[in-house]
Design an enzyme around this catalytic site. Structure first.
Site, PDB file in Angstrom:
ATOM      1  N   GLU A   1     -12.728   1.950   2.809  1.00 27.81           N
ATOM      2  CA  GLU A   1     -12.017   2.102   4.076  1.00 27.81           C
ATOM      3  C   GLU A   1     -12.437   3.410   4.727  1.00 27.81           C
ATOM      4  O   GLU A   1     -12.403   4.463   4.099  1.00 27.81           O
ATOM      5  CB  GLU A   1     -10.506   2.094   3.841  1.00 27.81           C
ATOM      6  CG  GLU A   1      -9.710   2.085   5.134  1.00 27.81           C
ATOM      7  CD  GLU A   1      -8.224   1.879   4.898  1.00 27.81           C
ATOM      8  OE1 GLU A   1      -7.657   0.952   5.494  1.00 27.81           O
ATOM      9  OE2 GLU A   1      -7.626   2.640   4.121  1.00 27.81           O
TER      10      GLU A   1
ATOM     11  N   GLU B   1       0.826  -1.208   0.000  1.00 26.50           N
ATOM     12  CA  GLU B   1       0.000   0.000   0.000  1.00 26.50           C
ATOM     13  C   GLU B   1       0.862   1.260   0.000  1.00 26.50           C
ATOM     14  O   GLU B   1       1.742   1.432   0.847  1.00 26.50           O
ATOM     15  CB  GLU B   1      -0.934   0.005   1.223  1.00 26.50           C
ATOM     16  CG  GLU B   1      -1.862   1.224   1.228  1.00 26.50           C
ATOM     17  CD  GLU B   1      -2.963   1.129   2.270  1.00 26.50           C
ATOM     18  OE1 GLU B   1      -2.901   0.251   3.145  1.00 26.50           O
ATOM     19  OE2 GLU B   1      -3.900   1.964   2.199  1.00 26.50           O
TER      20      GLU B   1
HETATM   21 MN    MN Z   1      -5.753   2.200   3.052  1.00 25.07          MN
END
Ligand code: MN
Length: 282
Positions: free
Chosen positions: A233, A139
């Protein structure tokens, strides 16, 4: 973290049932503490509610793969190996997040030795993951959460250093909105090496209520033919996991009603994907 910050039976059940009810096909489980996570319980609940799963985590200072201390790097590699076993046990095919270094504000730039150490560990883990049918995605997060890579282009350079085709880029619109010059070009740059997506608003609350240019991002996904996970998210002080909430600086209440937030996000994401598909038809 939309429904619970606690991953015992009550927390997992609530998260899985409510995620399904909100219209999602997959739930991402944070594995910040793999030692206490009950993989058999999670596997059973996922089966019962017909929901797919992935897992994510951010490493800590004691498991930092970029550390100059070999014992810390070894602890990180051990922990990620454990996470791979858990993902395999719950039938998942993706492990993602800040799995290349500690998720924290560094007070100095990354060192060549730290990068090399992380790349070597990830190369070994990528092979182990491939044997389990699991894909690793790194990420790209903002400067306050890593010093290793803050943009999609930097991620491509680091992934080349790892040199294993079972490792891809994980983009998150919340972080891109802080670091990138726009939201379309990075997606096109990453192209076929995009393996995982987080959809988050600029303040991490309701989608569409902040400054993220979702139109450009989803058009990018359409252009590259992305067909991997697209995961919502969001964080609010209404749902707390001390480990994660404090690291990410979740001090503010962005929402109270988890079910309403999730259903809204599901509709928002599906509408964006549908709109993108309508362009591809022409
Ligand atoms: Mn994230």
């Amino acid at each position: 973290m939309v429904f619970t910050g606690t991953f015992d039976e009550a927390g997992l059940t609530r998260a899985i049932v409510e995620t399904k009810r909100a219209g999602f096909d997959l739930i991402e489980i944070p594995l910040m503490d793999p030692a206490t996570f009950d993989r058999h319980l999670a596997a059973r609940l996922l089966r019962e509610h017909d929901l797919a799963a992935s897992a994510s985590l951010g490493l800590s200072e004691s498991t930092d793969l970029t550390s100059a201390d070999p014992a810390v790097v070894a602890a990180g590699e051990r922990m990620l190996g454990e996470c791979l076993d858990i993902v395999g046990a719950i039938g998942g095919t993706h492990l993602c997040g800040v799995i290349y270094g500690a998720m924290r504000k560094y007070m100095e730039p990354a060192t060549p030795a730290g990068r090399a150490s992380s790349a070597a560990a990830l190369r070994r883990l990528a092979s182990r993951a491939a044997d389990l049918g699991i894909h690793l995605s790194l990420e790209v997060v903002n400067r306050y959460e890593t010093n290793l890579m803050n943009t999609a282009r930097e991620a491509l350079v680091f992934i080349d250093e790892i040199g294993h085709d079972n490792v891809s880029v994980h983009l998150d619109t919340y972080h891109m909105n802080i670091e990138e010059a726009g939201l379309l070009t990075p997606v096109l740059d990453v192209g076929g090496r995009l393996g995982y997506v987080h959809i988050g608003e600029s303040h991490r609350g309701y989608l569409g209520s902040g400054t993220v240019d979702f139109g450009s991002f989803f058009r990018g996904l359409g252009r590259i033919g992305y067909d991997g996970p697209v995961v919502f998210e969001s964080f609010s002080s209404a749902v707390v996991n001390a480990n994660l909430s404090n690291t990410l600086g979740i001090w503010r209440n962005l929402w109270q009603d988890s079910a309403d937030l999730a259903a809204h996000a599901n509709t928002f994401i599906r509408n964006q994907l549908a709109a993108t598909e309508s362009i591809a038809i022409q």
